[in-house]
Design a protein around this motif. Structure first.
Motif, PDB file in Angstrom:
ATOM      1  N   PRO B 510       0.739  -1.377  -0.202  1.00  0.00           N
ATOM      2  CA  PRO B 510      -0.042  -0.060  -0.014  1.00  0.00           C
ATOM      3  C   PRO B 510       0.724   1.238  -0.035  1.00  0.00           C
ATOM      4  CG  PRO B 510      -0.958  -1.613   1.554  1.00  0.00           C
ATOM      5  CD  PRO B 510       0.362  -2.142   1.073  1.00  0.00           C
ATOM      6  N   VAL B 511       1.940   1.367   0.906  1.00  0.00           N
ATOM      7  CA  VAL B 511       2.646   2.547   0.815  1.00  0.00           C
ATOM      8  C   VAL B 511       3.383   2.793  -0.619  1.00  0.00           C
ATOM      9  CG1 VAL B 511       4.355   3.966   2.188  1.00  0.00           C
ATOM     10  CG2 VAL B 511       3.056   2.049   3.205  1.00  0.00           C
ATOM     11  N   ALA B 513       1.752   1.973  -3.252  1.00  0.00           N
ATOM     12  CA  ALA B 513       1.035   2.601  -4.308  1.00  0.00           C
ATOM     13  C   ALA B 513       0.782   4.061  -3.901  1.00  0.00           C
ATOM     14  CB  ALA B 513      -0.281   1.748  -3.922  1.00  0.00           C
ATOM     15  N   GLU B 514       0.948   4.285  -2.456  1.00  0.00           N
ATOM     16  CA  GLU B 514       0.236   5.819  -2.091  1.00  0.00           C
ATOM     17  C   GLU B 514       1.240   6.560  -2.236  1.00  0.00           C
ATOM     18  OE1 GLU B 514      -1.369   4.695   1.671  1.00  0.00           O
ATOM     19  OE2 GLU B 514      -2.937   3.734   0.776  1.00  0.00           O
ATOM     20  N   ARG B 515       2.708   6.341  -1.875  1.00  0.00           N
ATOM     21  CA  ARG B 515       3.686   7.074  -1.747  1.00  0.00           C
ATOM     22  C   ARG B 515       4.808   7.039  -2.698  1.00  0.00           C
ATOM     23  NH1 ARG B 515       4.047   9.416   3.598  1.00  0.00           N
ATOM     24  NH2 ARG B 515       2.119  10.546   4.105  1.00  0.00           N
ATOM     25  N   ASP B 519       9.279   6.191   0.041  1.00  0.00           N
ATOM     26  CA  ASP B 519       8.542   6.119   1.350  1.00  0.00           C
ATOM     27  C   ASP B 519       8.118   4.630   1.663  1.00  0.00           C
ATOM     28  OD1 ASP B 519       8.775   8.458   2.537  1.00  0.00           O
ATOM     29  OD2 ASP B 519       6.631   8.871   1.969  1.00  0.00           O
ATOM     30  N   ARG B 522      11.216   3.207   3.259  1.00  0.00           N
ATOM     31  CA  ARG B 522      11.450   3.651   4.487  1.00  0.00           C
ATOM     32  C   ARG B 522      10.462   3.068   5.299  1.00  0.00           C
ATOM     33  NH1 ARG B 522      11.328   9.756   3.046  1.00  0.00           N
ATOM     34  NH2 ARG B 522      13.636  10.236   3.057  1.00  0.00           N
ATOM     35  N   ALA B 523       9.205   2.810   4.920  1.00  0.00           N
ATOM     36  CA  ALA B 523       8.137   1.902   5.656  1.00  0.00           C
ATOM     37  C   ALA B 523       8.747   0.553   5.889  1.00  0.00           C
ATOM     38  CB  ALA B 523       6.976   2.072   5.082  1.00  0.00           C
ATOM     39  N   ALA B 525      11.803  -0.292   6.232  1.00  0.00           N
ATOM     40  CA  ALA B 525      13.000  -0.452   7.027  1.00  0.00           C
ATOM     41  C   ALA B 525      12.434  -0.328   8.337  1.00  0.00           C
ATOM     42  CB  ALA B 525      13.825   0.947   6.747  1.00  0.00           C
ATOM     43  N   LEU B 526      11.263   0.454   8.627  1.00  0.00           N
ATOM     44  CA  LEU B 526      10.594   0.508  10.017  1.00  0.00           C
ATOM     45  C   LEU B 526      10.085  -0.881  10.347  1.00  0.00           C
ATOM     46  CD1 LEU B 526       8.705   3.928   9.492  1.00  0.00           C
ATOM     47  CD2 LEU B 526      10.658   3.441  11.154  1.00  0.00           C
ATOM     48  N   ASP B 527       9.631  -1.710   9.329  1.00  0.00           N
ATOM     49  CA  ASP B 527       8.827  -2.733   9.726  1.00  0.00           C
ATOM     50  C   ASP B 527       9.900  -4.033  10.026  1.00  0.00           C
ATOM     51  OD1 ASP B 527       6.449  -2.117   9.610  1.00  0.00           O
ATOM     52  OD2 ASP B 527       5.976  -2.495   7.603  1.00  0.00           O
ATOM     53  N   ARG B 639       5.103  14.132  -7.570  1.00  0.00           N
ATOM     54  CA  ARG B 639       4.087  15.228  -7.356  1.00  0.00           C
ATOM     55  C   ARG B 639       4.057  16.408  -6.316  1.00  0.00           C
ATOM     56  NH1 ARG B 639      -0.139  13.191  -3.498  1.00  0.00           N
ATOM     57  NH2 ARG B 639       1.226  11.227  -2.631  1.00  0.00           N
ATOM     58  N   ILE B 642       3.723  17.333   0.303  1.00  0.00           N
ATOM     59  CA  ILE B 642       4.066  17.767   1.730  1.00  0.00           C
ATOM     60  C   ILE B 642       5.194  16.851   2.248  1.00  0.00           C
ATOM     61  CG2 ILE B 642       1.924  18.433   2.662  1.00  0.00           C
ATOM     62  CD1 ILE B 642       3.390  15.033   3.687  1.00  0.00           C
TER      63      ILE B 642
END
Lengths: 215, 643
Positions: B510-511, B513-515, B519, B522-523, B525-527, B639, B642
């Protein structure tokens, strides 16, 4: 209590709307896209927003971005983010400003109406509602991280439930402790994490933030 | 002198004798080395090179061991570990550098050659063989020589001179007395020659010298290979004539067996001259086409047996392959072009250093040559004037050497690199391969998804439906049981959701797809239960398929680091330069990952291969493991977002 709801799937939007109304909330807007959400949040200033991460038009993280943008505009605006999946990355972003009034839950949590409504109320009250899945992942990871090693196992359990957003009495019930014992533990946690602010709700957020950043 | 001391001396005497003997065996080994290495390097007969080096090692190892055992000065064995035997890939072909071979011997040989010639210990051994006879052998043999000579003198001269016996005995006793000290000294000397170098900075002069030497050896080897092309060219001409006379059988084996030389030159051009020359050969024979009448058709010819059809297909492939003819042309021309350029450079250095410098220097030093002929060593009738000329020639040669080496690479590329057409053919071949890989992977993935859905979420939903039916039935008669079933149904729905979520994560996280990639990594790496640092220097996002492939590659590597390497830390660096996405994943695990063996890594190569991506891995035993992924792709501006 006035609620703005953002969800692009009609069935879910309708179901959530009904559930919230049934529990005495006033759904002032039920939108389906990111820009609409931002407009509703800034225009109506609801008491709480329930937001799906993925929204049109990009079908990416529009909902999360709109919620973050609104919170930048109106600090502390209560937002409960719902998602099909939970990611630490998103949890961090939501908590990053260190103010309360945030929640991040799996959509499944809606199945248990009482718990879900409880979470919405906690967020509306400036509290926190983090999904146990996020917390479990954090716990697995941060087990060897520096500031966390200072906590006793019991304190870690307390922090875990605190991170989910439970009150001291709820934590006490879960762990079969008296409320005052939980209070002692939380005070000890705040002490060990060097959190000396007076606002208790905010300190709870900061404790979780410390937890997130302690790696 | 005590008995113990005498015995010690006697033992040292014998040991010294043995060590001197081993030193002399080193001379034999040196002769063997020269006998093989000189034609090996000089004539390009590289197949001779490993033999003496391997044969010499037991000797030097024995000397090391004896020195350690007898003198208490252990000499560590400095050799690098033997490389593993080549392992065939899934298609049964053997990878070496960046090429595949049908048979294992060539990769095995080249790996062995790299191993032996790349090991400084080989040159250490050689140095020992050259230097040791001059100092080590006399040192170790002196005591025994003194005893022997003393004894012989005493015995043979006893009648003639009164002093013969005392002198002889004194010499023998002196030999015995110095034996332990000399053996100890010999051990130090041996250690100096044979122990591995202590780690530390090597002097600049020594490095420069080593570089020049290496350059000359390479030029010499190339010259040898150029000259070797001559007999091959001759045999090829004979083969062509035989073909013209109808002896078709000789041609295919001839062509294929002569390809090793151009192949070797391609490899060397890449490795020594830094000019990458890809292999241009068409590599696959089609399967002979069998007609309904049972005969096999090749072009417009019909054959009764499959063997002959296959043979003619092979012949067709070889003769139609432009690379065959370019190889042939190169075999004819290279002895002239390569031979002249390399020979001139080497001759300038050699002739300059020896032919012109040495006679001149000897005149300066006062040594008169009495040969009378001065066919070399004189310029304009003066031997002294030859010195500056010789010096200039040698310097010119040394300066030209790197240029010539590079030029040789370019020359090799001129005829041996694939032509535009061949490149296109190779590209088509490569695309066909990666396409079939991609479709296979895709199909396997779809099957996995189908199976997961069928066995998991689908089955649970069916069970839920049945359960709901039961609840409906029970609602009035037994509300208690209905409630229990309801709880079950809710649990089943939650489980189905979890399964679907995991499935989605496996298909497209999902990340991601979304980011996007950054990211998502990064996600990840966090998991992952590993301290992972992610650094990013990307100005945009690659297209989605590349992002996905890169993400799963990183995921696989980090999972490996946790599962197999027992790493505690990892870093992931994403960058983009020169039209290529570059991802470097390192971990501090125990290393030793073998890209040829790990099926996961092969899968990774395959996945990235679809995008012409490459995987490069370094994983020495003991770690650290570094994997570099490179995928050519375009970046799209991000795109407006933020954070």
């Amino acid at each position: 209590m006035r609620v703005v709801l953002a969800e692009d799937l009609y069935l879910l939007r309708d179901g959530l709307s009904r559930m919230l109304t049934a529990h005495g909330f006033d759904v002032v807007a039920a939108v389906e896209t990111g820009p609409e959400l931002l407009e509703a949040l800034l225009g109506m200033r609801p008491d709480v927003a329930v937001v799906d991460v993925r929204l049109p038009p990009t079908q990416t993280d529009e909902g999360l971005q709109a919620a973050l943008a609104a919170r930048r505009e109106v600090p502390g605006m209560p937002v409960l983010v719902l998602s099909q999946h939970v990611e630490q990355l998103y949890a961090r972003e939501l908590l990053a400003d260190g103010t309360g009034g945030v929640g991040y839950l799996l959509k499944d949590r809606v199945f248990n109406a009482e718990q879900f409504i409880d979470a919405v109320r906690r967020v509306a009250g400036g509290g926190m509602a983090m999904d146990p899945d996020v917390i479990a992942k954090l716990l697995a990871r941060s087990s060897r991280d520096a500031p966390m090693t200072r906590l006793t196992p019991r304190e870690r359990e307390v922090l875990e439930l605190m991170a989910e957003g439970r009150s001291n009495s709820a934590i006490g019930q879960r762990l079969f402790l008296s409320e005052s014992a939980v209070g002692k533990h939380t005070a000890s946690i705040f002490g060990k994490l060097d959190l000396t602010q007076s606002d208790d709700d905010n300190r709870r957020v900061l404790a979780v933030l410390a937890y997130l950043n302690g790696m | 002198m005590t008995t113990k001391g005498v015995r010690g001396s006697a033992v040292a005497l014998v040991r010294g004798l043995a060590l001197a003997g081993l030193g002399l065996a080193g001379v034999v080994s040196l002769a063997l080395h020269l006998a093989f290495l000189v034609p090996g390097f000089g004539l390009g007969l590289i197949f001779l090179l490993p033999l003496p080096i391997l044969a010499g090692r037991p000797l030097t190892n024995l000397v090391r061991r004896l020195t350690g055992a007898w003198s208490g000065l252990p000499v560590a064995t400095p050799y690098r570990p033997r490389p593993p035997a080549p392992v065939p890939d899934a298609d049964g072909r053997y990878p070496h550098v960046n090429r595949l071979y049908r048979r294992p011997w060539f990769p095995a040989f080249m790996t062995q050659l790299d191993w032996l010639l790349g090991d400084p210990a080989s040159y250490r051994d050689l140095g020992w063989m050259i230097v040791n006879p001059l100092l080590g052998v006399p040192l170790a043999g002196l005591p025994a020589a003194l005893v022997g000579a003393g004894g012989w003198y005493a015995v043979s001269q006893a009648g003639r001179h009164w002093w013969a016996v005392p002198v002889g005995v004194a010499a023998a006793l002196a030999g015995l007395a110095v034996a332990p000290a000399l053996v100890a000294l010999h051990a130090r000397w041996t250690r100096l020659l044979l122990r591995p170098p202590s780690p530390g900075p090597v002097g600049r002069v020594r490095r420069w010298y080593a570089r020049q030497l290496l350059l000359l050896v390479r030029l010499l080897a190339l010259l040898g290979l150029s000259l070797l092309a001559l007999p091959l060219a001759m045999v090829s001409v004979v083969g062509l004539l035989a073909y013209g006379l109808g002896l078709v059988v000789v041609l295919p084996p001839l062509i294929e067996n002569f390809r090793w030389l151009p192949e070797l030159r391609r490899t060397l051009a890449g490795r020594w001259s830094g000019i990458d020359v890809p292999s241009p050969y068409l590599s696959r024979d089609e399967v002979p086409h069998r007609r309904p009448d049972g005969r096999y058709q090749v072009g417009s010819a019909l054959y009764r047996t499959e063997r002959w059809a296959a043979y003619n297909l092979r012949l067709r492939r070889l003769t139609r392959d432009r690379a065959t003819w370019r190889d042939f042309l190169w075999l004819l021309v290279d002895p002239i072009v390569g031979g002249l350029s390399l020979g001139a450079t080497l001759a300038a250095i050699g002739y300059g250093l020896f032919g012109l410098l040495v006679p001149g220097l000897s005149v300066l030093a006062g040594v008169r040559s009495d040969g009378g002929t001065d066919w070399y060593g004189a310029v304009a009738g003066s031997t002294v004037a030859a010195i500056p000329v010789g010096l200039a020639l040698a310097v010119l040669g040394l300066v030209a050497a790197p240029v010539v080496l590079r030029g040789n690479g370019r020359w090799t590329a001129l005829l041996l690199a694939p032509t535009a057409r061949a490149q296109l053919a190779l590209r088509v071949q490569r695309l066909t391969e990666t396409r079939s890989d991609a479709t296979d992977t895709q199909a396997a993935e779809l099957r996995r998804i189908e199976r997961d859905l069928h066995d998991g979420a689908q089955a649970r939903l069916v069970a839920m439906g049945i359960n709901l039916g039961n609840i409906e039935h029970l609602l009035d008669r037994d509300p208690q049981a209905a409630r229990a079933l309801l709880a079950q149904a809710r649990e089943a729905s939650a489980k189905a959701l979890t399964e679907l979520r995991d499935l989605v994560r496996g298909i497209h996280p999902p990340v991601l797809a979304e980011r996007g990639l950054v990211d998502a990594v990064r996600a990840l790496a966090l998991d992952i239960p590993l301290r992972t640092e992610v650094t990013v220097a990307l100005a945009g996002r690659p297209e989605a398929p590349v992002e996905s492939a890169a993400y799963f590659a990183v995921s696989e590597l980090l999972t490996n680091a946790v599962k197999h390497a027992r790493a505690t830390r990892a870093t992931v660096a994403l960058s983009y330069a020169g039209g290529r996405l570059r991802i470097v994943v390192t971990d501090d695990g125990r290393g030793g990952a073998e890209p040829a063996r790990g099926s996961g890594l092969r899968g990774l190569e395959r996945r990235l291969g679809t995008f012409d991506g490459v995987v490069e891995m370094s994983s020495p035993p003991g770690g650290p493991t570094t994997v570099i992924l490179e995928v050519p792709c375009a970046l799209f501006s991000p795109r407006t977002s933020i954070s």
